[in-house]
Design a protein around this motif. Structure first.
Motif, mmCIF file in Angstrom:
data_model
loop_
_atom_site.group_PDB
_atom_site.id
_atom_site.type_symbol
_atom_site.label_atom_id
_atom_site.label_comp_id
_atom_site.label_asym_id
_atom_site.label_seq_id
_atom_site.Cartn_x
_atom_site.Cartn_y
_atom_site.Cartn_z
ATOM 1 N N UNK A 141 28.195 23.630 52.862
ATOM 2 C CA UNK A 141 29.391 23.321 52.071
ATOM 3 C C UNK A 141 30.033 24.589 51.509
ATOM 4 N N UNK A 142 29.188 25.538 51.123
ATOM 5 C CA UNK A 142 29.702 26.800 50.596
ATOM 6 C C UNK A 142 30.450 27.585 51.675
ATOM 7 N N UNK A 143 29.855 27.558 52.895
ATOM 8 C CA UNK A 143 30.492 28.255 54.015
ATOM 9 C C UNK A 143 31.837 27.621 54.342
ATOM 10 N N UNK A 144 31.869 26.253 54.337
ATOM 11 C CA UNK A 144 33.122 25.548 54.605
ATOM 12 C C UNK A 144 34.176 25.861 53.546
ATOM 13 N N UNK A 145 33.744 25.874 52.294
ATOM 14 C CA UNK A 145 34.672 26.165 51.197
ATOM 15 C C UNK A 145 35.201 27.592 51.307
ATOM 16 N N UNK A 146 34.284 28.518 51.690
ATOM 17 C CA UNK A 146 34.684 29.922 51.843
ATOM 18 C C UNK A 146 35.679 30.080 52.998
ATOM 19 N N UNK A 147 35.431 29.328 54.075
ATOM 20 C CA UNK A 147 36.333 29.367 55.241
ATOM 21 C C UNK A 147 37.733 28.887 54.856
ATOM 22 N N UNK A 154 18.793 18.074 57.549
ATOM 23 C CA UNK A 154 18.948 19.214 56.643
ATOM 24 C C UNK A 154 18.410 18.858 55.269
ATOM 25 N N UNK A 155 17.784 19.871 54.564
ATOM 26 C CA UNK A 155 17.411 19.621 53.179
ATOM 27 C C UNK A 155 18.595 19.929 52.291
ATOM 28 N N UNK A 156 18.408 19.726 51.024
ATOM 29 C CA UNK A 156 19.509 19.876 50.081
ATOM 30 C C UNK A 156 20.040 21.299 50.035
ATOM 31 N N UNK A 157 19.145 22.288 50.215
ATOM 32 C CA UNK A 157 19.586 23.691 50.157
ATOM 33 C C UNK A 157 20.441 24.038 51.362
ATOM 34 N N UNK A 158 20.094 23.541 52.556
ATOM 35 C CA UNK A 158 20.898 23.805 53.749
ATOM 36 C C UNK A 158 22.274 23.152 53.640
ATOM 37 N N UNK A 159 22.313 21.947 53.112
ATOM 38 C CA UNK A 159 23.577 21.224 52.939
ATOM 39 C C UNK A 159 24.495 21.980 51.970
ATOM 40 N N UNK A 160 23.862 22.522 50.947
ATOM 41 C CA UNK A 160 24.646 23.276 49.956
ATOM 42 C C UNK A 160 25.265 24.529 50.584
#
Length: 199
Positions: A10-16, A1-7
């Protein structure tokens, strides 16, 4: 994954996690509210059915009040005997028997469980005074004895005193009885009217 995909991950996990947290908070709030509401409703229902100032119409107290009414009913018959000129000794015996058989003092105390507050105090006062009025009939006059037989003689003056005492006691018992709940008195009166009308 590139940095944008990783970000994004993480956002999806935080939202979950945030969604889960919000759902837990909402669930707890709803449960607490329902619990509180159900307790409140139960409390209101219990209060309406069993108010804190309710009185238990127990059979013992009702029976006590019934006997007090019997005393009041019986007093008029004693008064009739007085007016007929019955012997003082017989009148005193009738009054003493009435007090003893119907346990007037004890039943006055027992009947008070049907009342509260100022009515309790008033009824107690009237009942106590009625008992004292009747008790004094045999206590008021000094002992007098016949010179020949040596037996105790009750003076005829006791008749006038007894008439006044029974009138006073009847009036006070009436005032006492009127302080009790109507639904209790109605049933008692029906029973006693049948009882005394058959005598």
């Amino acid at each position: 994954y590139d940095s944008s995909d990783e970000f994004i991950i993480k956002m999806i996990q935080a939202l979950y996690v945030l969604i889960i947290l919000i759902l837990n908070i909402l669930f707890s709030y709803e449960f607490s509210f329902k619990k509180f509401a159900s307790i409140g409703i139960a409390t209101i229902s219990f209060t309406s059915i069993n108010p804190s100032n309710s009185i238990e119409y127990n059979p013992k107290s009702i029976s006590a009040l019934e006997n007090i009414e019997r005393v009041k009913y019986s007093l008029k018959y004693i008064q009739e005997d007085i007016n007929k000129g019955s012997e003082p000794k017989d009148i005193v015996n009738e009054i003493n028997t009435l007090i003893k058989n119907y346990k007037l003092r004890e039943n006055v105390i027992s009947s008070l469980n049907l009342l509260q507050g100022s009515k309790y105090n008033e009824a107690e006062k009237f009942g106590k005074e009625a008992f004292e009025d009747l008790s004094q009939v045999s206590e008021y006059f000094p002992d007098v004895y016949d010179d020949v037989s040596g037996s105790k003689v009750i003076p005829r003056e006791v008749l006038e005193f007894a008439l006044d005492a029974t009138n006073a006691a009847s009036s006070k018992l009436t005032k006492m009885i009127e302080l009790f709940p109507t639904e209790v008195l109605t049933k008692i009166d029906e029973d006693l009217n049948k009882e005394f009308s058959s005598n």
